[in-house]
Design a protein around this motif. Structure first.
Motif, PDB file in Angstrom:
ATOM      1  N   GLY A  38      -1.004  44.168  14.876  1.00 41.87           N
ATOM      2  CA  GLY A  38      -2.068  43.193  14.608  1.00 41.87           C
ATOM      3  C   GLY A  38      -2.187  42.907  13.114  1.00 41.87           C
ATOM      4  N   ALA A  39      -1.861  43.908  12.296  1.00 39.39           N
ATOM      5  CA  ALA A  39      -1.908  43.717  10.836  1.00 39.39           C
ATOM      6  C   ALA A  39      -0.703  42.915  10.391  1.00 39.39           C
ATOM      7  CB  ALA A  39      -1.956  45.060  10.122  1.00 39.39           C
ATOM      8  N   GLY A 101      -0.818  31.298   4.948  1.00 37.34           N
ATOM      9  CA  GLY A 101      -1.236  32.145   6.064  1.00 37.34           C
ATOM     10  C   GLY A 101      -2.517  31.616   6.679  1.00 37.34           C
ATOM     11  N   THR A 102      -3.042  32.378   7.608  1.00 36.67           N
ATOM     12  CA  THR A 102      -4.267  31.978   8.309  1.00 36.67           C
ATOM     13  C   THR A 102      -5.412  31.742   7.326  1.00 36.67           C
ATOM     14  OG1 THR A 102      -3.557  33.342  10.161  1.00 36.67           O
ATOM     15  CG2 THR A 102      -5.863  32.674  10.134  1.00 36.67           C
ATOM     16  N   THR A 103      -5.588  32.692   6.412  1.00 35.47           N
ATOM     17  CA  THR A 103      -6.676  32.598   5.440  1.00 35.47           C
ATOM     18  C   THR A 103      -6.580  31.290   4.654  1.00 35.47           C
ATOM     19  OG1 THR A 103      -6.609  35.000   5.232  1.00 35.47           O
ATOM     20  CG2 THR A 103      -7.737  33.796   3.479  1.00 35.47           C
ATOM     21  N   HIS A 131     -12.804  37.350  12.149  1.00 35.63           N
ATOM     22  CA  HIS A 131     -12.233  38.022  10.977  1.00 35.63           C
ATOM     23  C   HIS A 131     -12.935  37.452   9.742  1.00 35.63           C
ATOM     24  CE1 HIS A 131      -9.098  38.837   7.925  1.00 35.63           C
ATOM     25  NE2 HIS A 131      -8.623  39.749   8.747  1.00 35.63           N
ATOM     26  N   SER A 133     -11.844  36.184   7.314  1.00 31.91           N
ATOM     27  CA  SER A 133     -11.187  34.913   6.936  1.00 31.91           C
ATOM     28  C   SER A 133     -11.804  33.703   7.609  1.00 31.91           C
ATOM     29  CB  SER A 133      -9.716  34.928   7.357  1.00 31.91           C
ATOM     30  OG  SER A 133      -9.001  35.821   6.615  1.00 31.91           O
ATOM     31  N   THR A 179     -12.147  32.307  16.882  1.00 30.30           N
ATOM     32  CA  THR A 179     -10.855  32.945  17.068  1.00 30.30           C
ATOM     33  C   THR A 179     -10.426  32.875  18.533  1.00 30.30           C
ATOM     34  OG1 THR A 179      -9.558  34.878  16.478  1.00 30.30           O
ATOM     35  CG2 THR A 179     -11.675  35.329  17.505  1.00 30.30           C
ATOM     36  N   ASN A 183      -9.144  40.260  16.659  1.00 32.98           N
ATOM     37  CA  ASN A 183      -8.217  41.258  16.105  1.00 32.98           C
ATOM     38  C   ASN A 183      -8.766  42.677  16.214  1.00 32.98           C
ATOM     39  OD1 ASN A 183     -10.182  40.706  14.018  1.00 32.98           O
ATOM     40  ND2 ASN A 183      -8.892  41.854  12.614  1.00 32.98           N
ATOM     41  N   ASP A 208      -8.648  29.834  15.335  1.00 35.12           N
ATOM     42  CA  ASP A 208      -7.907  30.838  14.571  1.00 35.12           C
ATOM     43  C   ASP A 208      -6.977  31.541  15.567  1.00 35.12           C
ATOM     44  OD1 ASP A 208      -6.970  33.119  13.389  1.00 35.12           O
ATOM     45  OD2 ASP A 208      -8.899  33.764  12.567  1.00 35.12           O
ATOM     46  N   ALA A 210      -4.435  33.512  14.810  1.00 35.55           N
ATOM     47  CA  ALA A 210      -3.674  34.581  14.135  1.00 35.55           C
ATOM     48  C   ALA A 210      -3.229  35.678  15.105  1.00 35.55           C
ATOM     49  CB  ALA A 210      -4.501  35.199  13.004  1.00 35.55           C
ATOM     50  N   GLN A 211      -4.085  36.004  16.083  1.00 37.76           N
ATOM     51  CA  GLN A 211      -3.737  37.086  17.025  1.00 37.76           C
ATOM     52  C   GLN A 211      -3.323  36.544  18.391  1.00 37.76           C
ATOM     53  OE1 GLN A 211      -3.412  40.158  16.107  1.00 37.76           O
ATOM     54  NE2 GLN A 211      -4.512  40.174  14.163  1.00 37.76           N
ATOM     55  N   SER A 231      -0.666  32.876  10.976  1.00 32.96           N
ATOM     56  CA  SER A 231       0.123  33.465   9.885  1.00 32.96           C
ATOM     57  C   SER A 231       1.542  33.705  10.356  1.00 32.96           C
ATOM     58  CB  SER A 231      -0.468  34.813   9.464  1.00 32.96           C
ATOM     59  OG  SER A 231      -1.797  34.652   9.040  1.00 32.96           O
ATOM     60  N   LYS A 234       2.569  37.537  11.251  1.00 33.83           N
ATOM     61  CA  LYS A 234       2.131  38.183  12.498  1.00 33.83           C
ATOM     62  C   LYS A 234       2.984  37.710  13.676  1.00 33.83           C
ATOM     63  CE  LYS A 234      -2.708  38.501  11.035  1.00 33.83           C
ATOM     64  NZ  LYS A 234      -2.913  39.881  10.603  1.00 33.83           N
ATOM     65  N   ARG A 367      -4.080  51.291  12.850  1.00 32.82           N
ATOM     66  CA  ARG A 367      -4.994  50.828  11.811  1.00 32.82           C
ATOM     67  C   ARG A 367      -6.342  51.502  12.038  1.00 32.82           C
ATOM     68  NH1 ARG A 367      -6.179  45.616   8.999  1.00 32.82           N
ATOM     69  NH2 ARG A 367      -7.699  46.364   7.510  1.00 32.82           N
ATOM     70  N   ARG A 387      -7.455  51.491  15.811  1.00 33.17           N
ATOM     71  CA  ARG A 387      -6.941  50.324  16.541  1.00 33.17           C
ATOM     72  C   ARG A 387      -5.435  50.463  16.747  1.00 33.17           C
ATOM     73  NH1 ARG A 387      -6.496  44.461  13.826  1.00 33.17           N
ATOM     74  NH2 ARG A 387      -4.757  45.549  12.850  1.00 33.17           N
TER      75      ARG A 387
END
Ligand code: 7TS
Length: 414
Positions: A38-39, A101-103, A131, A133, A179, A183, A208, A210-211, A231, A234, A367, A387
């Protein structure tokens, strides 16, 4: 879907794992067990090679030179954009903006949206499970415009209160940003319904992803988000890469984010004419090598097959939940019906950092902490969680190691 997991999906995982050089290494004398996807996900050799090949064979700036290398680089960069567009079924390649990236993507939308469309008295809706972000850029936007940030609450299981969301959609709302997958909780949100309800009131929606992008098949023409961000790192691509998808209509309506080279058509001291999409939002020399390698990562994923990946990950998730549930004193943070990729938990009153450290000693990477979702930690009244985040290259044996590792750590810490 609580069944005994069948992990056989026809994928040759032993072979696939050889594609990822990092997975072959040992950590503290034990084979690496990587559950921090996930990171960031690990990179297959083809992605590493694609990035190196750019520097070895055709390093050159894009959209500028008439010379051979610049044309090769431009073609490869634009091909990557085309691959991304195909992956999410965007109607046009120019709807794909390469970002860091996502941010970066969320900041782009929050900044430009607020400058043009947010005013005092307006509001923006996000959710409790965002998140940082997808919180802080909207806080900044609202603060500068004098608008209000509203937050969709969640249930104890970590699911959005859709009834409350619906009642929040009044005439002040100018944007919804949520999202797809949490995450921290792993909750898969009903984004189709979220978008449909907002669109019924002509409110634009940012997703979002990202995940989600690495686990769930996304068709933006079917889902119809106005914006969708993710991102590259990921989804098996390089760090410092990412994508903002926006509809042509919205991307044309928004003002530029950053000024500089590439985003202009003509510049005089009196007036600048901005470039067309997507270049209007890509000021300066972009991460050429990274975006090209992101295209390679997506091709790699497509070769394995997202449906097969999805099936395997669902089976791994079910098996992990089934086995983790057997651990004495385990408590899951988030227990949504629909979930993907992520399992957050605590065991008795053991601090997540202590658990994480002892797992690391056994070569197991998880994490620990607040996962950049501090408001969510406050809601659940926990200092953080452990996590484990899975992906298709993880194995049943690795899950067994995680479960044994958690038990061993608990026996040492209690
Ligand atoms: N949104 C979500 C849902 C995320 O999970 C993350 C990163 C971001 C946004 C920000 O992405 P970035 O690539 O721009 O940093 N999440 C995590 C995580 O869960 N652990 O490390 C990073």
């Amino acid at each position: 879907m609580e069944h005994i997991a069948n992990i056989t999906t026809g994928l040759d995982i032993a072979q696939i794992r050889k594609d990822f050089p990092i997975l072959q290494q040992q950590v503290h004398g034990k084979p690496l067990v990587y559950f921090d996807n996930g990171a960031t996900t690990q990179k297959p050799q083809v992605v590493i090679d694609a990035e190196a090949r750019y520097y070895e064979e055709y390093n050159s700036n894009v959209h500028r030179g008439v010379h051979h290398l610049s044309q090769v680089a431009t073609d490869a960069y634009e091909k990557a954009r085309h691959i991304v567009a195909g992956y999410i079924n965007a109607a046009h390649s120019h709807e794909i903006i390469f970002t860091k990236g996502t941010t970066d993507g969320i900041n782009l939308v929050a900044n430009t949206m607020s400058r043009r469309f947010l005013k005092a008295g307006d509001s923006v809706i996000i959710s409790s499970m965002e998140h940082h972000s997808n919180i802080v850029p909207w806080q900044i936007a609202c603060e500068e415009a004098g608008a209000t940030l509203k937050v969709i609450p969640i249930t104890e299981k970590g699911e959005l209160r859709m009834d409350v969301y619906e009642s929040m959609l009044d005439d002040t709302v100018k944007m919804v940003a949520v999202t797809y997958v949490s995450n921290t909780l792993g909750t898969v949100n009903p984004v189709q319904d979220i978008i449909a309800l907002a669109h019924a009131r002509n409110i634009p929606v940012l997703i979002d992803a990202a995940q989600a992008i690495q686990h769930i098949s996304i068709d933006v023409q079917a889902l119809q988000p106005d914006f969708l961000v993710f991102s590259g790192h990921k989804i098996y691509g390089p760090t410092g890469t990412g994508v903002l998808y926006g509809t042509t209509e919205w991307l044309n309506k928004l003002p530029p984010y950053q000024g500089g080279g590439d985003m202009i058509k003509t510049v005089t001291f009196a007036k600048t004419i901005y470039n067309e999409l997507p270049y209007k939002f890509e000021a300066g020399t972009p991460n050429i090598a990274g975006s090209i390698a992101l295209g390679t990562a997506i091709e790699y994923l497509q070769q394995i097959g997202l449906p097969e990946i999805q099936q395997r990950e669902e089976a791994l998730m079910a098996y992990a939940m089934q086995e983790l549930r057997k651990i004495d004193g385990i408590r899951f943070i988030g227990d949504a019906k629909n979930r993907s990729g992520v399992i957050s938990f605590l065991v008795h009153n053991i601090h997540p950092f202590d658990m994480g450290e002892l797992l690391d000693q056994q070569g197991i990477a998880v994490r620990t902490g607040h996962h950049c979702t501090e408001p969510l930690m406050d809601l659940f009244q926990v200092p953080g969680t452990v996590r484990a985040s899975l992906t298709f290259y993880n194995t049943k044996e690795e899950i067994d190691k995680l479960v044994a590792g958690v038990k061993r750590a608990a026996s040492m810490l209690l």
